[in-house]
Design a protein around this motif. Structure first.
Motif, short mmCIF file in Angstrom:
data_model
loop_
_atom_site.label_atom_id
_atom_site.label_comp_id
_atom_site.label_asym_id
_atom_site.label_seq_id
_atom_site.Cartn_x
_atom_site.Cartn_y
_atom_site.Cartn_z
N LEU A 134 0.84 -1.20 0.00
CA LEU A 134 0.00 0.00 0.00
C LEU A 134 0.87 1.25 0.00
O LEU A 134 1.99 1.23 0.54
N LEU A 136 1.39 4.20 1.70
CA LEU A 136 1.00 4.86 2.96
C LEU A 136 1.91 6.07 3.23
O LEU A 136 3.09 6.05 2.87
N ARG A 141 5.08 5.92 9.55
CA ARG A 141 6.19 4.96 9.68
C ARG A 141 6.40 4.52 11.14
O ARG A 141 6.48 3.33 11.43
N PHE A 144 3.77 1.99 12.36
CA PHE A 144 3.92 0.64 11.80
C PHE A 144 5.19 -0.04 12.31
O PHE A 144 5.21 -1.25 12.50
N HIS B 153 6.12 -18.59 3.64
CA HIS B 153 5.39 -17.39 4.00
C HIS B 153 6.39 -16.29 4.34
O HIS B 153 7.47 -16.57 4.84
N GLU B 163 15.94 -1.23 4.43
CA GLU B 163 14.88 -0.30 4.84
C GLU B 163 13.57 -0.64 4.12
O GLU B 163 13.56 -0.77 2.88
N LEU B 164 12.49 -0.78 4.87
CA LEU B 164 11.20 -1.09 4.26
C LEU B 164 10.38 0.18 4.11
O LEU B 164 10.50 1.10 4.92
N THR B 165 9.54 0.22 3.07
CA THR B 165 8.64 1.36 2.93
C THR B 165 7.53 1.20 3.96
O THR B 165 7.35 0.11 4.53
N VAL B 166 6.71 2.24 4.16
CA VAL B 166 5.63 2.15 5.15
C VAL B 166 4.63 1.08 4.73
O VAL B 166 4.14 0.30 5.56
N GLY B 167 4.34 1.00 3.44
CA GLY B 167 3.43 -0.02 2.92
C GLY B 167 3.96 -1.42 3.19
O GLY B 167 3.21 -2.32 3.56
N GLU B 168 5.28 -1.60 2.99
CA GLU B 168 5.89 -2.92 3.25
C GLU B 168 5.85 -3.25 4.74
O GLU B 168 5.68 -4.40 5.12
N LEU B 169 6.00 -2.21 5.57
CA LEU B 169 5.92 -2.43 7.03
C LEU B 169 4.52 -2.91 7.42
O LEU B 169 4.35 -3.80 8.25
N ALA B 170 3.49 -2.30 6.78
CA ALA B 170 2.10 -2.69 7.06
C ALA B 170 1.88 -4.16 6.67
O ALA B 170 1.23 -4.93 7.38
N LYS B 171 2.44 -4.54 5.52
CA LYS B 171 2.31 -5.92 5.04
C LYS B 171 3.03 -6.87 5.99
O LYS B 171 2.55 -7.96 6.30
N ARG B 172 4.19 -6.44 6.47
CA ARG B 172 4.98 -7.26 7.39
C ARG B 172 4.20 -7.48 8.69
O ARG B 172 4.19 -8.58 9.23
N ALA B 173 3.53 -6.42 9.16
CA ALA B 173 2.73 -6.54 10.39
C ALA B 173 1.61 -7.55 10.19
O ALA B 173 1.32 -8.37 11.08
N LEU B 176 3.06 -11.09 10.15
CA LEU B 176 3.42 -11.52 11.51
C LEU B 176 2.18 -11.97 12.27
O LEU B 176 2.22 -12.95 13.03
N GLU B 177 1.08 -11.27 12.08
CA GLU B 177 -0.17 -11.63 12.76
C GLU B 177 -0.63 -13.02 12.29
O GLU B 177 -1.06 -13.85 13.11
#
Lengths: 222, 201
Positions: A134, A136, A141, A144, B153, B163-173, B176-177
């Motif tokens: 996405l 975002l 940052r 997240f 997975h 370094e991850l983008t914010v979108g990649e961080l959201a996907k990572r979260a 993990l869930e």
């Protein structure tokens, strides 16, 4: 507008409405259209590459019918896809289908039964596309990063719990039980397996033992 | 002695009262008949499986999926429910016991199993009062899409530290869930299996 003209217009509208209504009422239902159309059931054999011969078995009530099947190797799904044509005279919802094939090593393989109007899910569900992350805002940052950190810790805690419960003799015994119930696969159970496979195998074994216990205790009561 | 004739007084009945008594008696008889009829119908009631596969929430592969089904028309309320479950083409039968009852005393069966890669096909069966097996229609629930076979997975791939983008961080979260849910089911089943083995040995 003259009264005669207005009357003609209202009649025309009424007639159009009636024609539309008749059209809707007597249009063939989608279900009926599908039932009369040619239907092909897809059966999937995961991990297979070669086929020497294949056919489909159809069960309707107490009768069994053998029909030819075509096959192809599906690279995305890594397995053999059998296509079985269901004859038009058979009711889709009451017909059970099973795929039979002789694989590359001359072994006979029989797929589980499935209803004729539903192919094996692994054969029909599309392969997931790589999802684009996405877009975002950078201002989120920090949030997240915190969320990822919290979840990483929760995953670690849960993993430690599993490791504490793990013991080689326990997993060996569970694997023996899998063989006894003819479930699972040759790979021994371990925490090194992908978690989706481990949870699935433990779940299947749990249900097999619970069911077995239930029936044996019922028999003893009788 | 016992044959002593007891003195009785005969009253002339009021015709209006007599009529109302007859009406009441008639109503009572009708009600009793209705109850009997209802009771008989209940015994012979058709067994129905109340279940909507669209309500089954499918999570990522290997996470816990809950199923609920209400069986109506059962005379015995403690019977086990057989489930013929096919997960990704692999058949494994399971059994469920009533976990509760509706306000009409109909048993509610619930059970859970591990979510499939592609989909479930399943049906229920239960014994009726005559000892015959009554089987439901087939239900199915499919994933929107399936992972490539053998694909790891995301959360199982070690992070390479970039370094991850914010979108990649959201996907990572999210990944993990899902991993946490898989581990939770594995832990739950492992605990139950250990208990079953201890009890059996």
């Amino acid at each position: 507008m003259s009264p005669v003209h207005a009357l003609h217009r209202s009649h025309a509208r009424l007639l159009t409405g009636l024609v539309a209504l008749i059209g809707v009422l007597f249009a063939p239902l989608p279900g009926i259209r599908e039932a009369s159309a040619e239907h092909i059931s897809h059966i999937f054999f995961a991990g297979e590459k070669e086929v020497q011969a294949a056919y489909g078995l159809l069960y309707v009530g107490k009768t069994t019918r053998e029909v030819p099947a075509t096959w192809s190797y599906d690279e995305d799904r890594d397995g053999v896809l059998l296509s079985i044509e269901i004859p038009e005279d058979l009711p889709l919802q009451k017909t059970l289908v099973s795929g039979v094939m002789i694989d590359g090593s001359s072994q006979l393989q029989l797929s589980p039964l499935t209803i004729a109007d539903l192919s094996t899910p692994t054969a029909v569900v599309p392969i997931c596309e790589r999802s684009t992350p996405l877009d975002l805002p950078e201002s989120q940052r920090g949030l997240f990063e915190q969320l990822v950190e919290i979840r990483q810790r929760r995953v670690q805690v849960s993993r430690h719990k599993l490791e504490r419960m793990f013991s080689a003799p326990l997993f060996e015994r569970l694997h023996e039980l899998e063989k006894g119930f003819d479930i699972g696969n040759e790979k021994p159970l371990s925490l090194e397996l992908p978690m989706s496979e481990l949870s699935e195998r433990l779940d299947t074994l749990f249900h097999a033992i619970t069911r077995y216990e239930m029936y044996t205790s019922n028999k003893q009561e009788q | 002695m016992l044959n002593t004739v007891m003195p009785t007084t005969v009253k002339r009945s009021d015709p209006r009262r007599s009529l109302s008594q007859r009406v009441l008696l008639g109503l009572l008889v009708a009600m009793v008949s209705l109850f009997q009829l209802a009771a008989e119908e209940n015994c012979l009631a058709e067994i129905r499986f109340v279940h909507d596969s669209r309500e089954v929430q499918l999570g990522a592969q290997g996470t816990e999926t809950d199923f609920t089904v209400i069986v109506t028309g059962l005379h015995r309320k403690d019977l086990p429910l057989d489930v013929e479950m096919v997960r990704d083409g692999e058949l494994f039968p399971l059994i469920a016991l009533p976990k509760g009852y509706t306000s009409q005393e109909e048993p509610i069966y619930s059970f859970s199993t591990s979510a499939p890669r592609a989909g479930f096909v399943y049906r229920f069966s239960v014994e009726n009062d005559a000892g015959e097996v009554v089987t439901s229609e087939y239900y199915w629930r499919l994933q929107h899409c399936q992972d490539r076979p053998g694909a790891l997975h995301k959360e199982e791939i070690a992070s390479n530290g970039e370094e991850l983008t914010v979108g990649e961080l959201a996907k990572r979260a999210q990944d993990l869930e899902e991993q946490l849910l898989r581990q939770t089911l594995a832990e739950k089943r492992l605990r139950a299996l250990s208990t079953l083995l201890r009890r059996g040995s």
